[in-house]
Design an enzyme around this catalytic site. Structure first.
Site, PDB file in Angstrom:
ATOM      1  N   GLY A  98       0.567  -1.079  -0.082  1.00  0.00           N
ATOM      2  CA  GLY A  98      -0.151   0.081   0.026  1.00  0.00           C
ATOM      3  C   GLY A  98       0.773   1.169  -0.037  1.00  0.00           C
ATOM      4  O   GLY A  98       2.127   1.269   0.484  1.00  0.00           O
ATOM      5  N   CYS A  99       0.312   2.273  -0.502  1.00  0.00           N
ATOM      6  CA  CYS A  99       1.323   3.600  -0.621  1.00  0.00           C
ATOM      7  C   CYS A  99       1.649   4.240   0.718  1.00  0.00           C
ATOM      8  O   CYS A  99       2.710   4.471   0.903  1.00  0.00           O
ATOM      9  CB  CYS A  99       0.290   4.721  -1.249  1.00  0.00           C
ATOM     10  SG  CYS A  99      -1.143   4.880  -0.837  1.00  0.00           S
TER      11      CYS A  99
END
Length: 351
Positions: free
Chosen positions: A156-157
């Site tokens: 995930g970012c």
């Protein structure tokens, strides 16, 4: 040339990896697949691709997912790649997935992630047998696992910014009680291409909007990874905030230290820990949101309190590159034994 098939080609994540693949010396794009804009040429969907790519977007209902491809890239929402995973595994086609479908080694951890995700109603994992064949795709920590994997779950970012930003602190057991408080700001592109009230210009412009405080889905993978590095439970108190900018993530990560340490010692340790990692830059000054924009870099710095008992680690990434397609490209390079920097030789865009 290796062949890459891109599923979810018309979203921002798909666009990001397409732009990278078009400039890659060792890959060609064999097909583009997406529900939105199926039947259109990609340069009609995104005119800035004119003279660079003329492929027609295929609908997933009729496309041969995994056909004419050495790797399939799923730039898709959660639970999409699950539906194709078994078939791809049977055909021996490797794939990488942007979502959380294959970030976790156990169904228990996946269920924890799913419970925090507003878009997932079913916490079960239908292809549990394939989880053991997947690697978690933070190449700065797990390069050898990524190299050998048939499946890679891209991080995930926010998780990318937090994990890379904090890994040396947890590996050296410098974080008291394994607890960190993270204030993070992100640009609106992290929410994706589809319009939503939170992204409405009059609401978002000149505004800072906290959301999913203490309940963001990226906390699960962050706590798991940092806890494993430390050898005990990690706790991340996470406060994400979207701001009126297009792209970028800046994480300010507050920790109490287990022993007094100077700022110079922390920065020296970070340089040692990430030696040889081409996209990690350790700065003497605090990074900014723009310092990594348009690149695959992560910039990291630290500030220590005068008594040496508390520290703030600050990291900056471009959420669409190091937080998504750039890390995916780096992982794909590693999967195919290529230079990790291939196709990623682009510096930040300033101002």
């Amino acid at each position: 040339m290796y062949r890459a098939q891109l599923v979810g080609a018309t979203g921002y994540g798909g666009l990001g990896i397409l732009e990278l693949l078009l400039g890659h010396p060792d890959f060609e794009v064999s097909s583009l697949v997406a529900r939105d804009d199926a039947g259109k040429r990609i340069d009609d969907v995104y005119p800035h691709l004119t003279s660079r790519c003329e492929l027609v977007v295929e609908a997933p209902d009729t496309a041969d997912i995994g056909g004419n491809a050495d790797i399939v890239i799923f730039a898709t929402p959660d639970r999409v790649s699950m539906g194709y995973a078994a078939g791809l595994a049977d055909r021996g086609v490797r794939f990488i997935d942007y979502s959380g479908d294959f970030r976790f080694a156990t169904t228990q951890h996946y269920a924890e992630y799913a419970a925090a995700h507003p878009g997932i109603s079913d916490p079960t994992h239908p292809v549990e047998a394939l989880l053991g064949r997947a690697a978690y795709g933070i190449p700065e920590l797990f390069q050898s696992k990524v190299a050998d994997a048939a499946i890679v779950g891209n991080p995930g970012c926010f998780a990318a910014g937090m994990i890379i930003g904090l890994a040396p602190m947890f590996a050296d057991k410098l974080v008291e009680d394994g607890r960190v408080t993270v204030d993070a700001i992100t640009g609106s592109s992290g929410a994706g291409k589809k319009p939503a009230p939170i992204q409405h210009f009059p609401h978002l412009n000149d505004n800072v909007i906290p959301y999913r405080v203490f309940n963001h889905q990226h906390v699960t993978e962050t706590e798991q990874t940092l806890g494993a590095l430390q050898g005990s439970k990690a706790t991340v108190d996470f406060v994400p905030q979207v701001i009126g900018a297009t792209r970028g993530i800046l994480c300010s990560m507050h920790v109490a230290l287990t022993r007094p340490i100077t700022r110079e010692q922390i920065l020296d340790r970070y340089r040692e820990f990430y030696e040889g990692q081409p996209f990690v830059r350790i700065l003497n000054t605090p990074p900014t949101l723009k310092s990594t924009a348009g690149s695959n870099y992560i910039d990291i710095s630290a500030v220590v309190s005068p008594d040496g008992k508390r520290a703030v680690i600050i990291s900056s990434i471009d959420n669409l590159l190091k937080g998504q397609s750039g890390t995916a490209m780096q992982n794909i390079n590693i999967m195919f034994g290529l230079d990790p920097k291939a196709g990623l030789d682009r510096g930040p865009v300033y101002p």
